[in-house]
Scaffold this motif. Structure first.
Motif, PDB file in Angstrom:
ATOM      1  N   VAL A  17     -20.842  52.710 -49.787  1.00 55.46           N
ATOM      2  CA  VAL A  17     -21.085  51.564 -49.028  1.00 55.46           C
ATOM      3  C   VAL A  17     -20.122  51.320 -47.892  1.00 55.46           C
ATOM      4  CG1 VAL A  17     -21.722  49.079 -49.251  1.00 55.46           C
ATOM      5  CG2 VAL A  17     -22.452  50.665 -51.232  1.00 55.46           C
ATOM      6  N   SER A  18     -20.424  50.934 -46.773  1.00 60.86           N
ATOM      7  CA  SER A  18     -19.756  50.472 -45.645  1.00 60.86           C
ATOM      8  C   SER A  18     -19.812  49.168 -45.253  1.00 60.86           C
ATOM      9  CB  SER A  18     -19.788  51.467 -44.472  1.00 60.86           C
ATOM     10  OG  SER A  18     -21.299  51.702 -43.932  1.00 60.86           O
ATOM     11  N   ARG A  29     -29.355  43.910 -47.503  1.00 62.67           N
ATOM     12  CA  ARG A  29     -29.011  45.290 -46.590  1.00 62.67           C
ATOM     13  C   ARG A  29     -27.880  45.665 -47.060  1.00 62.67           C
ATOM     14  NH1 ARG A  29     -30.926  45.365 -40.527  1.00 62.67           N
ATOM     15  NH2 ARG A  29     -33.036  45.676 -41.709  1.00 62.67           N
ATOM     16  N   ILE A  30     -27.845  47.128 -47.403  1.00 60.42           N
ATOM     17  CA  ILE A  30     -26.621  47.933 -47.898  1.00 60.42           C
ATOM     18  C   ILE A  30     -26.621  49.008 -46.924  1.00 60.42           C
ATOM     19  CG2 ILE A  30     -25.479  49.085 -49.309  1.00 60.42           C
ATOM     20  CD1 ILE A  30     -26.791  47.460 -51.716  1.00 60.42           C
ATOM     21  N   THR A  31     -25.344  49.339 -46.264  1.00 58.55           N
ATOM     22  CA  THR A  31     -25.300  50.521 -45.354  1.00 58.55           C
ATOM     23  C   THR A  31     -24.262  51.316 -46.016  1.00 58.55           C
ATOM     24  OG1 THR A  31     -25.557  48.985 -43.368  1.00 58.55           O
ATOM     25  CG2 THR A  31     -24.146  50.925 -43.116  1.00 58.55           C
ATOM     26  N   GLU A  55     -23.589  53.001 -63.657  1.00 59.49           N
ATOM     27  CA  GLU A  55     -23.105  51.543 -63.906  1.00 59.49           C
ATOM     28  C   GLU A  55     -21.979  51.767 -64.984  1.00 59.49           C
ATOM     29  OE1 GLU A  55     -25.879  48.363 -65.107  1.00 59.49           O
ATOM     30  OE2 GLU A  55     -27.448  49.711 -64.791  1.00 59.49           O
ATOM     31  N   ASP A  56     -20.856  50.949 -64.341  1.00 62.44           N
ATOM     32  CA  ASP A  56     -19.523  50.917 -65.257  1.00 62.44           C
ATOM     33  C   ASP A  56     -18.927  52.087 -65.501  1.00 62.44           C
ATOM     34  OD1 ASP A  56     -20.023  48.000 -65.158  1.00 62.44           O
ATOM     35  OD2 ASP A  56     -21.175  48.167 -66.800  1.00 62.44           O
ATOM     36  N   ALA A 119     -23.281  45.706 -55.849  1.00 65.24           N
ATOM     37  CA  ALA A 119     -22.646  46.800 -54.703  1.00 65.24           C
ATOM     38  C   ALA A 119     -21.722  45.899 -53.620  1.00 65.24           C
ATOM     39  CB  ALA A 119     -23.768  47.646 -53.943  1.00 65.24           C
ATOM     40  N   GLU A 120     -20.709  46.626 -53.183  1.00 68.48           N
ATOM     41  CA  GLU A 120     -19.671  45.976 -52.221  1.00 68.48           C
ATOM     42  C   GLU A 120     -19.122  47.045 -51.466  1.00 68.48           C
ATOM     43  OE1 GLU A 120     -16.989  43.865 -54.659  1.00 68.48           O
ATOM     44  OE2 GLU A 120     -15.906  45.819 -55.305  1.00 68.48           O
TER      45      GLU A 120
END
Length: 252
Positions: A17-18, A29-31, A55-56, A119-120
């Protein structure tokens, strides 16, 4: 059903994830970035792919057999097996090695939405290439979608290939997003999914349809298809329909 667009090679790799952006209260929106996106090519505007998530725990990718990812997953030990859900490639930027993916988020209804809400930048996930379904013919095209199909619908409309008649059913006004061209929005409220959009199509759709694309909740997709074939005489082979989710089951 109408023929889909196929690919011969099903790429599989890890992506990072950027960027993350909140588009609406219901859409995130996830890039994603990966060097492999530089040579990756979509087969159509509603290109879908398999998102592999853990997950985890550490992500373990399935064996890259290039044939059947579900079989590969079933053969993995349960304690390391990632979850698989399918999403639309909303945008692809080969030079940057990036794709955008728009997630409709709705609580913790399933592993896909749980992962997307958490998400991050720096999060990792797996990418498994899929294909695309939109392959129109003729002059009159009908598109029907609900909130879960909005990313695919937006990509189709931005492609601008044909004059289309667009019908979208969402729970309420807060789910609306900007879309190019004329769109008939209808609001579900407390009705079963597909009821409102089917009524709108019965009222306002053109009498003759050359090709139709209906995606969203299972009842919406099958209801629109049934109406077009039985009431309007549209050839079954000219209708692409797909149930992205089903009432009573965890959304993907």
């Amino acid at each position: 059903m109408a023929p889909a667009n196929r690919r011969d090679v099903f790429e599989q790799f890890v992506m990072t994830v950027s960027a993350v952006a909140e588009l609406t209260p219901h859409m995130r929106r996830i890039t994603f970035h990966a060097p492999e996106f530089g040579s990756y090519a979509v087969t159509g505007p509603d290109e879908y792919f398999g998102l592999l998530m853990a997950e985890d725990r550490e992500l373990v990718m399935p064996p890259d057999d290039r044939i059947n990812v579900r079989t590969s997953l079933r053969n993995m030990p349960e304690d390391v097996r990632p979850d698989l859900r399918w999403y639309t490639v909303r945008a692809h930027r080969p030079k940057a090695g990036e794709i955008d993916v728009d997630f409709v988020v709705h609580g913790d209804a399933g592993p896909g939405t749980r992962w997307a809400r958490r998400a991050e930048v720096g999060s990792t996930a797996g990418f498994r290439a899929g294909g695309s379904a939109y392959r129109p013919v003729g002059d009159t095209v009908l598109l029907a979608a609900d909130e879960t199909a909005l990313p695919a619908l937006a990509a189709i409309l931005e492609a601008g290939q044909r004059s289309v008649h667009v019908f979208v059913e969402v729970p309420d006004e807060s789910f609306q997003v900007p879309l190019p061209g004329e769109v008939r929005w209808v609001f579900r409220g407390e009705q079963p999914p597909g009821t409102a959009v089917l009524a709108a199509i019965q009222e306002a759709a053109p009498s003759s349809v050359d090709y139709a694309w209906a995606c969203g909740e299972s009842g919406l997709a099958t209801g629109v298809r049934r109406h077009l074939t039985k009431d309007r005489g549209v050839d079954r082979k000219a209708i692409m329909f797909s149930g992205y989710w089903r009432v009573g089951a965890a959304r993907e």
